[in-house]
Design an enzyme around this catalytic site. Sequence first.
Site, PDB file in Angstrom:
ATOM      1  N   GLN A 237       0.833  -1.207   0.000  1.00  0.00           N
ATOM      2  CA  GLN A 237       0.000   0.000   0.000  1.00  0.00           C
ATOM      3  C   GLN A 237       0.869   1.258   0.000  1.00  0.00           C
ATOM      4  O   GLN A 237       0.393   2.336  -0.323  1.00  0.00           O
ATOM      5  CB  GLN A 237      -0.917   0.001   1.237  1.00  0.00           C
ATOM      6  CG  GLN A 237      -2.001  -1.052   1.175  1.00  0.00           C
ATOM      7  CD  GLN A 237      -2.947  -1.010   2.363  1.00  0.00           C
ATOM      8  OE1 GLN A 237      -3.165  -2.025   2.997  1.00  0.00           O
ATOM      9  NE2 GLN A 237      -3.525   0.134   2.667  1.00  0.00           N
ATOM     10  N   ARG A 384      -9.598  -0.360   7.247  1.00  0.00           N
ATOM     11  CA  ARG A 384     -10.555   0.619   6.712  1.00  0.00           C
ATOM     12  C   ARG A 384     -10.855   1.680   7.768  1.00  0.00           C
ATOM     13  O   ARG A 384     -11.991   1.906   8.171  1.00  0.00           O
ATOM     14  CB  ARG A 384     -11.828  -0.057   6.267  1.00  0.00           C
ATOM     15  CG  ARG A 384     -12.406   0.675   5.070  1.00  0.00           C
ATOM     16  CD  ARG A 384     -13.494  -0.072   4.384  1.00  0.00           C
ATOM     17  NE  ARG A 384     -13.869   0.665   3.198  1.00  0.00           N
ATOM     18  CZ  ARG A 384     -14.160   0.094   2.050  1.00  0.00           C
ATOM     19  NH1 ARG A 384     -14.108  -1.193   1.915  1.00  0.00           N
ATOM     20  NH2 ARG A 384     -14.522   0.837   1.025  1.00  0.00           N
ATOM     21  N   CYS A 385      -9.799   2.301   8.215  1.00  0.00           N
ATOM     22  CA  CYS A 385      -9.870   3.184   9.378  1.00  0.00           C
ATOM     23  C   CYS A 385      -8.668   4.101   9.312  1.00  0.00           C
ATOM     24  O   CYS A 385      -7.654   3.751   8.750  1.00  0.00           O
ATOM     25  CB  CYS A 385      -9.817   2.296  10.622  1.00  0.00           C
ATOM     26  SG  CYS A 385      -9.144   3.041  12.096  1.00  0.00           S
ATOM     27  N   GLU A 760     -12.987   5.153   4.238  1.00  0.00           N
ATOM     28  CA  GLU A 760     -13.143   4.506   5.545  1.00  0.00           C
ATOM     29  C   GLU A 760     -14.470   4.831   6.204  1.00  0.00           C
ATOM     30  O   GLU A 760     -14.910   4.103   7.101  1.00  0.00           O
ATOM     31  CB  GLU A 760     -12.042   4.947   6.507  1.00  0.00           C
ATOM     32  CG  GLU A 760     -10.826   5.483   5.840  1.00  0.00           C
ATOM     33  CD  GLU A 760      -9.747   4.462   5.715  1.00  0.00           C
ATOM     34  OE1 GLU A 760      -9.679   3.789   4.688  1.00  0.00           O
ATOM     35  OE2 GLU A 760      -8.996   4.336   6.624  1.00  0.00           O
TER      36      GLU A 760
HETATM   37  O1  CDP Z   1      -7.027   6.710   0.214  1.00  0.00           O
HETATM   38  P1  CDP Z   1      -8.188   5.992  -0.402  1.00  0.00           P
HETATM   39  O2  CDP Z   1      -8.150   5.943  -1.888  1.00  0.00           O
HETATM   40  O3  CDP Z   1      -8.415   4.653   0.219  1.00  0.00           O
HETATM   41  O4  CDP Z   1      -9.524   6.788   0.037  1.00  0.00           O
HETATM   42  P2  CDP Z   1     -10.266   8.064  -0.535  1.00  0.00           P
HETATM   43  O5  CDP Z   1      -9.335   9.201  -0.663  1.00  0.00           O
HETATM   44  O6  CDP Z   1     -11.434   8.264   0.354  1.00  0.00           O
HETATM   45  O7  CDP Z   1     -10.751   7.675  -1.987  1.00  0.00           O
HETATM   46  C1  CDP Z   1     -11.449   6.496  -2.311  1.00  0.00           C
HETATM   47  C2  CDP Z   1     -12.043   6.647  -3.703  1.00  0.00           C
HETATM   48  O8  CDP Z   1     -13.189   7.512  -3.625  1.00  0.00           O
HETATM   49  C3  CDP Z   1     -11.084   7.283  -4.700  1.00  0.00           C
HETATM   50  O9  CDP Z   1     -11.255   6.734  -5.993  1.00  0.00           O
HETATM   51  C4  CDP Z   1     -11.509   8.721  -4.683  1.00  0.00           C
HETATM   52  O10 CDP Z   1     -11.166   9.438  -5.827  1.00  0.00           O
HETATM   53  C5  CDP Z   1     -13.040   8.623  -4.489  1.00  0.00           C
HETATM   54  N1  CDP Z   1     -13.523   9.851  -3.839  1.00  0.00           N
HETATM   55  C6  CDP Z   1     -14.367  10.719  -4.517  1.00  0.00           C
HETATM   56  O11 CDP Z   1     -14.774  10.420  -5.645  1.00  0.00           O
HETATM   57  N2  CDP Z   1     -14.735  11.905  -3.936  1.00  0.00           N
HETATM   58  C7  CDP Z   1     -14.346  12.228  -2.678  1.00  0.00           C
HETATM   59  N3  CDP Z   1     -14.701  13.376  -2.112  1.00  0.00           N
HETATM   60  C8  CDP Z   1     -13.526  11.323  -1.963  1.00  0.00           C
HETATM   61  C9  CDP Z   1     -13.119  10.151  -2.582  1.00  0.00           C
END
Ligand code: CDP
Length: 806
Positions: A237, A384-385, A760
């Site tokens: 990761q 997931r946290c 998360e």
């Molecule tokens: O770090 P991680 O990718 O696990 O988490 P995240 O930043 O929450 O994003 C997860 C997915 O959701 C990604 O593909 C982001 O682009 C999308 N996302 C989104 O479309 N709009 C947001 N405000 C937050 C996340």
Amino acid sequence: MNDMTPTSAERAEKLEGMGCRRKRVEDIRFVQGKGNYVDDIKLPGMLYGDFTRSPHAHARVKKIDTAKAAALPGVVAVLTAETLKTVNLAWMPTLAGDVQMVLADGKVLFQNQEVAFVIANDRYVAADAADLVEVEYEALPCNVDPFKAMTEGAPMIREDLKDKTEGAHGKRKHYNHIFNWQAGNKTETDAAFAKADVTIKELIHYPRVHPCPLETCQCVASFDKIKGELTLYGTFQAPHVIRTVGSLISKIPEHKIHVIAPDIGGGFGNKVGAYSGYICAIVASIVTGKPVKWVEDRIENLSTTAFARDFHMLTEIAATKDGKVTGLRCYTIADHGAFDACANATKWPAGLFSIITGSYDFPAAHCSVDGVYTNKAPGGVAYRCSFRVTEAAYCIERAMDIMAQKLGLDPAEFRMKNLIRREQFPYTSAMGWQYDSGDYHVALTKAMESVGYKQLRAEQKQKQDAFRRGEMRELMGIGVAFFTEIVGAGPSRACDILGIAMFDSAEIRIHPTGTGICRLGTKSQGQGHETTYAQIIATELGLPADNITVEEGNTDTAPYGLGTYGSRSTPVSGAATAMACRKIKAKAQMIAAYMLEVHDDDLEWDVDRFRVKGNPERFKTMTELAWAAYHEVPPGMEPGLEAINYYDPPNFTYPFGAYICVADIDVDTGETKIRRFYALDDCGTRINPMIIEGQIHGGLTEAFGIAMGQEIHYDEDGNVTTASLMDYFLPTAVETPHWETDWTTTPSPHHPIGAKGVGESPNVGGVPCFSNAVNDAFAFLGSTNIAMPHDHWRTWTAAEKLGLHG
Ligand code: CDP
């Protein structure tokens, strides 16, 4: 403009930028079985490694005899701690400032601990040979109870630390003590309790669980003796962190290590840290001169690589008699297993647990956490946290329900009274966190109206009356949870990993024809980054998302980044992407001004072009400007159109949500049916609503698994009794309820595009919501806290204890 000229809105739609439900581009290869995972990698002459593991949870290793294993045809070498000592790699540093055995050195401290590593020319031969390694053990008394860890006479787990009174996080009180960490103001909090009208005190346990990604942890190490270079493919990761740590412990210069994380089948925190398998595969490749693959099986994954949670939280709330909270106190025992291998930012041995005041306006709060060693596998990852936020949210959301019950208030009404109000943002919590933005009352009101909360409570009342009259044997529970997350680690003033500030990065190159590539230090494990980063670029630069390739996971090509976990990709790398775009756009504006022979300030941006203010017919599109950047730049300007941004966020982002669950419980069987689950999430600006929904569905399913059945359980002798998917609950489509999703949008004021993380959130809010629903079903009978997981047996037992079985 004639009628055929597309409007700005039509042009914007074509870009498939932010806000578009763009289909996931990565799925084109995934649904055709064309993904490229670590186990798909086959290098010429590749060997396979497998572990001999300890059947004991605590034992002295008297002798290891590898002769029979080494004699098996096909076996190339067998590594033990003695071999690793010759290269100073018998122990490795952990992310939490502790050290951890790579292979058993004198003792084993948990069941299935790695004892020897067998390398063979075939995977099955390696497994057979691992069984032939003869180990003589002397069993020792073991302890798997964190409450007994610091008692007199408790078995000493870490003899290597026997004389150390100082740990990585200050004084150690006992030989099994790791750290004590405190936050908040104890004096003020104690004073609030001294004058409280009403108080509650409850031991709230978040059991040990495991992220259990479908693809287990694995790697292929390939050392080139001639060049002195190591190529390491793996389920990482955080590839750059693996490179740096790999260099520090192996002494191979960092520029001679190439870390590649290909497609990853789920991470959920399990694939952040370094494992013995990685070190052994690297050493094995150096020793044999051949590439070596190590692939965990399911039992190994569940029982040895990083667990999550295992927090025992003694929680108190103080309140006025009319239901205003005045203080929060929490003492936690954190069971870290045999080594402290928690994946946390350096300064935070209990992660971001001090977000425990949640979404409520507590004037005073204090928490104290003791980490202890037990004979269990190490870890403590953010499943997931975001670094222990999930434990904090579970704790406060259960405690708020218990206090509402004591006050005789409806749980939603009690929350409404205490939620931080819109005008209080930016809000500084009693623990010192600065919540960036929120509109909590609107969110909870919308949630309650959407599910018909009043009607549900009326129905519940009717059913309770019928139950009391003996007319029915089913109870109805309504779970309410309101959570605030803290994601986007993080501001460098607060967060680092082994001294490296937790920034992140994006490098964008726009090619002459107006297409481009964006490389990042994050690494998707299923989150759809290849789709969504391109959408940010599409909106920022006015180029179609389809024209942008997104590449992660190769430390040779990507700029340095800290990786993907804790929902940090959008808050940190999403911001870096937007900022890199803005550098490119600024240059493009200068080129446009030069070409149109106007001053920069006379231009305005319109979706995909710079146009002359007041003369919209005169413009240059981004595609034209990309071409010009390679042959027609203003005198003195460097050609090319690319930029890099390393983004150190000024603050975390604080997504939030209001969840409501309706459960129907058969008291005679314990069977619990989730009738409805409604999840309203606010993650600020939404990049791809479809991907957000997918993230929420996935996170809720994991939350369902945790709340309703998951537990990594040990018997008294330290045997893991849940080391396979026969015993560890992984919900399938059959058990998984239907999810209703909803949203509000409160942008983050400090993020360039206003986005907060979301991945998360559903786990953080989902687990307490399920648990509150089950508890709510029994609350009218005087029950206060039925512990997770709420499998049918435990729920039946709770009903039995309440005398409901006659
Ligand atoms: O770090 P991680 O990718 O696990 O988490 P995240 O930043 O929450 O994003 C997860 C997915 O959701 C990604 O593909 C982001 O682009 C999308 N996302 C989104 O479309 N709009 C947001 N405000 C937050 C996340």
